[in-house]
Design a protein around this motif. Structure first.
Motif, PDB file in Angstrom:
ATOM      1  N   TYR A   1       1.374  -1.250  -6.271  1.00 34.04           N
ATOM      2  CA  TYR A   1       0.933  -0.693  -4.999  1.00 34.04           C
ATOM      3  C   TYR A   1      -0.545  -0.340  -5.061  1.00 34.04           C
ATOM      4  CZ  TYR A   1       5.863  -0.416  -3.969  1.00 34.04           C
ATOM      5  OH  TYR A   1       7.173  -0.731  -3.747  1.00 34.04           O
ATOM      6  N   LYS A   2      -1.178  -0.478  -3.921  1.00 33.80           N
ATOM      7  CA  LYS A   2      -2.590  -0.164  -3.803  1.00 33.80           C
ATOM      8  C   LYS A   2      -2.748   1.187  -3.121  1.00 33.80           C
ATOM      9  CE  LYS A   2      -3.927  -4.983  -3.202  1.00 33.80           C
ATOM     10  NZ  LYS A   2      -4.620  -5.927  -2.343  1.00 33.80           N
ATOM     11  N   SER A   3      -3.896   1.789  -3.361  1.00 34.66           N
ATOM     12  CA  SER A   3      -4.255   2.983  -2.603  1.00 34.66           C
ATOM     13  C   SER A   3      -4.626   2.534  -1.189  1.00 34.66           C
ATOM     14  CB  SER A   3      -5.449   3.677  -3.252  1.00 34.66           C
ATOM     15  OG  SER A   3      -6.618   2.886  -3.070  1.00 34.66           O
ATOM     16  N   PRO A   4      -4.654   3.438  -0.229  1.00 37.80           N
ATOM     17  CA  PRO A   4      -5.098   3.039   1.115  1.00 37.80           C
ATOM     18  C   PRO A   4      -6.498   2.413   1.105  1.00 37.80           C
ATOM     19  CG  PRO A   4      -3.986   5.138   1.225  1.00 37.80           C
ATOM     20  CD  PRO A   4      -4.135   4.809  -0.245  1.00 37.80           C
ATOM     21  N   GLN A   5      -7.384   2.923   0.272  1.00 39.57           N
ATOM     22  CA  GLN A   5      -8.733   2.363   0.199  1.00 39.57           C
ATOM     23  C   GLN A   5      -8.707   0.938  -0.348  1.00 39.57           C
ATOM     24  OE1 GLN A   5      -7.738   5.323  -0.991  1.00 39.57           O
ATOM     25  NE2 GLN A   5      -8.940   6.824   0.146  1.00 39.57           N
ATOM     26  N   GLN A   6      -7.914   0.720  -1.394  1.00 39.16           N
ATOM     27  CA  GLN A   6      -7.796  -0.632  -1.946  1.00 39.16           C
ATOM     28  C   GLN A   6      -7.154  -1.569  -0.938  1.00 39.16           C
ATOM     29  OE1 GLN A   6      -5.490   0.649  -5.304  1.00 39.16           O
ATOM     30  NE2 GLN A   6      -7.164   0.254  -6.749  1.00 39.16           N
TER      31      GLN A   6
ATOM     32  N   ILE B   1       0.847  -1.190   0.000  1.00 41.21           N
ATOM     33  CA  ILE B   1       0.000   0.000   0.000  1.00 41.21           C
ATOM     34  C   ILE B   1       0.883   1.241   0.000  1.00 41.21           C
ATOM     35  CG2 ILE B   1      -1.827   1.225   1.218  1.00 41.21           C
ATOM     36  CD1 ILE B   1      -2.448  -1.547   2.551  1.00 41.21           C
ATOM     37  N   TRP B   2       0.638   2.102  -0.953  1.00 41.19           N
ATOM     38  CA  TRP B   2       1.411   3.340  -1.052  1.00 41.19           C
ATOM     39  C   TRP B   2       0.738   4.396  -0.185  1.00 41.19           C
ATOM     40  CZ3 TRP B   2       6.090   3.288  -2.810  1.00 41.19           C
ATOM     41  CH2 TRP B   2       6.768   4.496  -2.938  1.00 41.19           C
ATOM     42  N   THR B   3       1.390   4.732   0.932  1.00 49.15           N
ATOM     43  CA  THR B   3       0.851   5.733   1.856  1.00 49.15           C
ATOM     44  C   THR B   3       1.902   6.795   2.140  1.00 49.15           C
ATOM     45  OG1 THR B   3       1.632   4.699   3.889  1.00 49.15           O
ATOM     46  CG2 THR B   3      -0.476   3.901   2.996  1.00 49.15           C
ATOM     47  N   ASN B   4       1.542   7.764   2.929  1.00 46.94           N
ATOM     48  CA  ASN B   4       2.480   8.816   3.319  1.00 46.94           C
ATOM     49  C   ASN B   4       3.584   8.297   4.242  1.00 46.94           C
ATOM     50  OD1 ASN B   4       1.316  10.831   1.809  1.00 46.94           O
ATOM     51  ND2 ASN B   4      -0.062  11.472   3.440  1.00 46.94           N
TER      52      ASN B   4
END
Length: 118
Positions: free
Chosen positions: A50-55, A26-29
């Motif tokens: 990478y997934k979004s946080p929602q995914q 997951i790609w996050t900050n």
């Protein structure tokens, strides 16, 4: 995963089940804390997905709330589905047989209790 196998074995008759999951990359900050060279290599990797946080949250929400899983435990999930068995190869997807082994699950449970009881 082994904890989910043993917890379900011990408590399913009381209506308590446990499953395990992998949310994916997951790609996050949080990545902003990585050293610049590591951050850049992750961003440049053409094989990385990478997934979004929602995914990334989708599998956790599915496992926690789906009525389809009521009474189902000791399973491993990824991408909002029960994982297939890992059979080898370069792509590490699925769940390995050793992660579902009931004897290993019981042994880990016993060792964990001994460690906590000290």
């Amino acid at each position: 995963m082994l904890f989910a196998v043993e917890a379900t074995r011990r408590w399913a008759h009381d209506g308590i089940t446990a499953n395990a999951l992998h949310p994916g990359g997951i790609w996050t900050n949080l990545t902003r804390r990585l050293p610049e060279n590591v951050y850049n290599s992750l961003r440049a990797d053409p094989t990385a997905e990478y997934k979004s946080p929602q995914q990334g949250a989708a599998t956790s929400v599915f496992v926690a709330t789906s009525p389809l899983l009521r009474g189902i435990g000791g399973r491993y999930f990824e991408d909002s589905n029960q994982a297939v068995r890992y059979v080898g190869g370069p792509e590490r997807v699925g769940v390995a047989d050793y992660a579902l082994n009931p004897e290993s699950a019981q042994r880990l449970w016993t060792l964990s209790l001994a460690a906590v009881d000290g």
